[in-house]
Design an enzyme around this catalytic site. Structure first.
Site, PDB file in Angstrom:
ATOM      1  N   HIS A 118       0.802  -1.036  -0.048  1.00 56.40           N
ATOM      2  CA  HIS A 118       0.113  -0.017   0.210  1.00 56.40           C
ATOM      3  C   HIS A 118       0.866   1.161   0.101  1.00 56.40           C
ATOM      4  CE1 HIS A 118      -4.636   0.873   0.900  1.00 56.40           C
ATOM      5  NE2 HIS A 118      -4.070   1.669  -0.149  1.00 56.40           N
ATOM      6  N   ASP A 146      -9.870  -0.617   3.917  1.00 59.84           N
ATOM      7  CA  ASP A 146      -8.628  -1.300   4.332  1.00 59.84           C
ATOM      8  C   ASP A 146      -8.804  -1.628   6.073  1.00 59.84           C
ATOM      9  OD1 ASP A 146      -5.942  -1.717   5.209  1.00 59.84           O
ATOM     10  OD2 ASP A 146      -5.193  -0.022   4.352  1.00 59.84           O
ATOM     11  N   HIS A 148      -6.783  -1.157   8.074  1.00 59.50           N
ATOM     12  CA  HIS A 148      -5.736  -0.554   8.590  1.00 59.50           C
ATOM     13  C   HIS A 148      -5.877   1.050   8.302  1.00 59.50           C
ATOM     14  CE1 HIS A 148      -3.866  -4.562   8.215  1.00 59.50           C
ATOM     15  NE2 HIS A 148      -3.625  -4.405   9.469  1.00 59.50           N
ATOM     16  N   ASP A 150      -3.298   3.001   8.037  1.00 57.70           N
ATOM     17  CA  ASP A 150      -2.028   3.597   6.991  1.00 57.70           C
ATOM     18  C   ASP A 150      -1.883   5.240   7.191  1.00 57.70           C
ATOM     19  OD1 ASP A 150      -2.205   0.840   6.358  1.00 57.70           O
ATOM     20  OD2 ASP A 150      -2.719   1.510   4.228  1.00 57.70           O
ATOM     21  N   HIS A 163       4.603   1.346   4.062  1.00 55.80           N
ATOM     22  CA  HIS A 163       3.199   0.767   3.714  1.00 55.80           C
ATOM     23  C   HIS A 163       2.149   1.363   4.748  1.00 55.80           C
ATOM     24  CE1 HIS A 163       2.142  -3.660   5.309  1.00 55.80           C
ATOM     25  NE2 HIS A 163       2.911  -2.746   6.421  1.00 55.80           N
ATOM     26  N   ASP A 253      -7.492  -1.941  -0.162  1.00 62.57           N
ATOM     27  CA  ASP A 253      -6.576  -2.731   0.404  1.00 62.57           C
ATOM     28  C   ASP A 253      -7.212  -4.236   0.550  1.00 62.57           C
ATOM     29  OD1 ASP A 253      -4.949  -4.456   1.944  1.00 62.57           O
ATOM     30  OD2 ASP A 253      -3.948  -2.697   2.863  1.00 62.57           O
ATOM     31  N   ASP A 255      -6.897  -6.548   2.401  1.00 64.20           N
ATOM     32  CA  ASP A 255      -7.050  -7.031   3.659  1.00 64.20           C
ATOM     33  C   ASP A 255      -8.252  -6.359   4.329  1.00 64.20           C
ATOM     34  OD1 ASP A 255      -6.077  -4.693   5.073  1.00 64.20           O
ATOM     35  OD2 ASP A 255      -4.142  -5.051   4.981  1.00 64.20           O
ATOM     36  N   GLU A 298      -1.868  -5.272  -1.996  1.00 68.15           N
ATOM     37  CA  GLU A 298      -1.485  -5.916  -0.623  1.00 68.15           C
ATOM     38  C   GLU A 298      -2.177  -7.644  -1.048  1.00 68.15           C
ATOM     39  OE1 GLU A 298       0.450  -5.454   1.609  1.00 68.15           O
ATOM     40  OE2 GLU A 298       0.417  -3.312   1.998  1.00 68.15           O
TER      41      GLU A 298
HETATM   42 MN   LIG Z   1      -3.377  -0.660   3.644  1.00 69.20          MN
END
Ligand SMILES: [Mn+2]
Length: 335
Positions: A118, A146, A148, A150, A163, A253, A255, A298
């Protein structure tokens, strides 16, 4: 072909694709082979043959290795717990990507960036932000899907992995460090985004320092708690109302999806979106007619339990999930 009319693209049936085989924003190998895996799975052919896009792609998975410095030691930044890892490598790669994305975006094409980790969003989003300012005199909105946020600064990061920092640089909360001003020194004001036009969806693993940054800057975020509480339909309604009529860059992302659907990723977090919820987010963004660019990042085909015969279990599934997200954002619909 989708019946949705795009408000901002000059050539809405043309997609500029940048394949980014870059893993320098984190520590695990494999995220760099994702673009080829996505292409091999037929993603671009489907966009061309089933969704009728004209694809502009140089046929290259860019690794930017020629731009890597011969030595790139961890950078100790004042006030930081951990040094930034591969700072010049990430800076150089994202600078090159930013220009590539800019070249597509200034033609008024949709830009699709296939990562990669990312950190590459520093390149893709900055390139789109600059082109949209020049072409339409507008600020882009960013929908960041996402697990996260980030949004660590080099000071708040607990790992030093870049990232986890792209949003901080894109918002201008972080900039080239005094210890080495050439790291992200290429980022100009017209590359940056307005934090008031950033909205997160699917967050569930946010660092303490990041929570503080989100709160103090009044950044709009819908966590998995909100998805559970309201349902994805209502969350998208609220997120899109917040975005208004700005051109949208969707940074997805993989994830964000639950590891049940996307197990092959570097930092999986349980309790995520179902694949249908992910697809729904992308369908809704498509329906707005505001989408000008998308990142898919990712996917790491090397990660996952091994079956000893075909390699990694879950890799094909994750590639399929990623491919589905892109198709939905570009107009594939169920009916
Ligand atoms: Mn990310």
């Amino acid at each position: 072909m989708s019946s949705i009319v795009n408000k901002y693209l000059q050539t809405p049936t043309e997609v500029g694709v940048v394949a980014v085989g870059f893993s320098g924003g984190q520590q695990k190998d494999g995220v760099d082979i994702a673009p080829q895996a996505l292409i091999d799975s037929g993603l671009l052919t489907t966009l061309r043959d089933d969704l009728n896009y004209t694809i502009h792609h140089d046929g290259v998975v860019h690794t930017y290795t020629k731009l890597f410095p011969t030595s790139d030691p961890p950078l100790h930044v004042s006030g930081a717990k951990m040094p930034m890892l591969k700072p010049q490598t990430v800076s150089n790669a994202t600078e090159a990507l930013s220009s590539q994305v800019y070249e597509h975006a200034k033609e008024g094409r949709l830009v699709l960036t296939l990562g990669g980790d990312h950190s590459i969003a520093v390149g893709s989003i900055s390139g789109v932000a600059k082109a949209v300012r020049e072409r339409l005199d507008k600020e882009i909105a960013v929908i960041w899907v996402d697990a996260h946020a980030d949004i660590n600064s080099p000071q708040t990061s607990g790992s030093g992995n870049i990232h986890g920092m792209p949003v901080s640089y894109l918002c201008g909360f972080s900039s080239a460090p005094a210890e080495n001003p050439s790291v992200f020194g290429w980022l100009e004001k017209n590359h940056l985004i307005n934090p008031k036009k950033l909205v997160y969806i699917a967050l569930r693993d946010v660092d303490f320092g990041e929570k503080k940054i989100l709160r103090e800057n009044g950044i709009k975020a819908f966590s998995m708690h909100d998805v559970d509480k309201h349902g994805i339909g209502k969350v998208m309604e609220m997120a899109l109302e917040y975005v208004g009529d700005s051109p949208v860059h969707l940074s997805f992302d993989v994830d964000a999806l639950d590891p049940m659907w996307a197990p092959s990723t570097g930092t999986p977090v349980r309790g995520g979106l179902t694949l249908r919820e992910g697809d729904y987010i992308c369908e809704c963004v498509h329906e707005t007619g505001l989408l000008v660019a998308m990142d898919l990042v990712e996917v790491n085909p090397n990660i996952g339990p091994r079956d000893g015969v075909d390699g990694v279990l879950g890799a094909a599934e994750t590639v399929r999930a990623g491919s589905s997200l892109v198709r939905c954002a570009l107009g594939e619909s169920l009916l």
